[in-house]
Design an enzyme around this catalytic site. Structure first.
Site, PDB file in Angstrom:
ATOM      1  N   ASP A 155       0.861  -1.176   0.000  1.00  0.00           N
ATOM      2  CA  ASP A 155       0.000   0.000   0.000  1.00  0.00           C
ATOM      3  C   ASP A 155       0.900   1.230   0.000  1.00  0.00           C
ATOM      4  O   ASP A 155       1.282   1.748   1.053  1.00  0.00           O
ATOM      5  CB  ASP A 155      -0.910  -0.021   1.222  1.00  0.00           C
ATOM      6  N   ALA A 156       1.241   1.677  -1.199  1.00  0.00           N
ATOM      7  CA  ALA A 156       2.155   2.810  -1.357  1.00  0.00           C
ATOM      8  C   ALA A 156       1.499   3.997  -2.043  1.00  0.00           C
ATOM      9  O   ALA A 156       1.996   5.117  -1.955  1.00  0.00           O
ATOM     10  CB  ALA A 156       3.391   2.374  -2.159  1.00  0.00           C
ATOM     11  N   LYS A 157       0.411   3.747  -2.765  1.00  0.00           N
ATOM     12  CA  LYS A 157      -0.358   4.794  -3.454  1.00  0.00           C
ATOM     13  C   LYS A 157       0.524   5.720  -4.267  1.00  0.00           C
ATOM     14  O   LYS A 157       0.396   6.943  -4.226  1.00  0.00           O
ATOM     15  CB  LYS A 157      -1.200   5.596  -2.448  1.00  0.00           C
ATOM     16  N   ARG A 158       1.414   5.152  -5.045  1.00  0.00           N
ATOM     17  CA  ARG A 158       2.327   5.948  -5.853  1.00  0.00           C
ATOM     18  C   ARG A 158       1.616   6.494  -7.090  1.00  0.00           C
ATOM     19  O   ARG A 158       0.745   5.847  -7.674  1.00  0.00           O
ATOM     20  CB  ARG A 158       3.538   5.128  -6.283  1.00  0.00           C
TER      21      ARG A 158
END
Length: 283
Positions: A96-99
């Site tokens: 879960d990095a939402k890049r």
């Protein structure tokens, strides 16, 4: 060797281990509630406990990168080990990095999480499409090569998200629907499930119907918000309708608050998985 496509691996994991994603969110309040210090030693013990308790039984583990990054290089080292050990135990790891970025920068993010030679290689990663869906192309292409997946933010549960996600595009569709349609195009023809998923908040409830979106993207729907944020497994059929069979409900605090006892973590995860199975099957 390229892995089997993520969508197929996820479908198998959900069918055999239960349709549940458990977040690994070592924020300060959880460390404290476990009797741990908010330091690298606390982070390491917390993370190791969750992985050892759950990685051999849940379909997906979802570490939240930010809670590791805040400790600098030592935190990233803990994250790398967690990813490796979770995958070795059979769990799919969703980073879960939402890049979200463009060009070579997005390519670098893709290399970080979606290149099999990277120490942070994960089975899937969360990304933001609101620089334009085309900005995600490096991640989509890298995922296809490695057999990984990409979960694209579509309709999130935070109130601020609506001003972007529910805005109207030039052709009259909401921006969220425009993104969902792009995802459906990426997944066209994939069996048993595409590898490009959408993030859709389980807490949206009736407002999701008001948004008038079509969730039939032939891909997984990551549904955060189960447990402490207020949504329950029983809510899923009403929220997701005919697409409920492809929902991957995500719970974090609802399971993690039962630590540090490993049996408490296992029991909570098993209970949520059973409730989701029952809700999805209508039993």
């Amino acid at each position: 060797m390229t892995l089997e496509p993520f969508g197929a691996r996820l479908r198998h994991a959900m069918d055999t281990r239960g349709p549940l994603c458990v977040g690994i969110d070592p924020h300060a309040s959880l460390l404290t509630s476990w009797g741990l210090n908010d330091d690298i030693a606390g982070l390491e013990r917390f993370t190791r406990t969750v992985v050892e308790a759950l990685a051999d039984r849940v379909a997906v583990l979802k570490p939240q990168s930010a809670f590791f990054e805040r400790f600098g290089s030592r935190g990233i080292a803990v994250l790398e080990k967690a990813v490796e050990e979770a995958r070795a135990a059979g769990a799919l790891v969703l980073m879960d990095a939402k890049r979200g970025d463009i060009g070579s920068t997005m390519g670098a993010y893709a290399a970080t999480y979606l290149d099999k030679d990277s120490p942070l290689f994960s089975d899937a990663v969360t990304v933001s499409p609101y620089l334009g869906f085309g900005s995600l192309r490096p991640a989509l292409d890298a995922a296809a090569v490695s057999g990984a997946g990409v979960f694209v933010l579509a309709l999130t549960s935070n109130p601020e998200g609506a001003e972007v996600q529910r805005a109207t595009a030039a052709d009259g569709r909401s921006l969220a629907q425009l993104m969902l349609d792009h995802m459906a195009a990426e997944n066209e023809g994939a069996t048993p499930l595409g590898s490009v998923g959408a993030v859709v908040g389980a807490t949206l409830g009736a407002t999701l119907g008001d948004a008038g979106v079509d969730l039939a993207i032939n891909g997984p729907l990551l549904a955060p918000g189960i447990g402490a944020q207020g949504a329950t497994p029983a809510d899923l059929p009403a929220v997701f309708g005919d697409a409920v069979g492809n929902v991957v409900p995500s719970v974090s605090r609802g399971v993690l608050r039962h630590g540090p006892d490993a049996s408490g973590l296992r029991e909570a995860a098993g209970r949520f998985a059973d409730e989701v199975r029952g809700a999805v099957s209508g039993s």
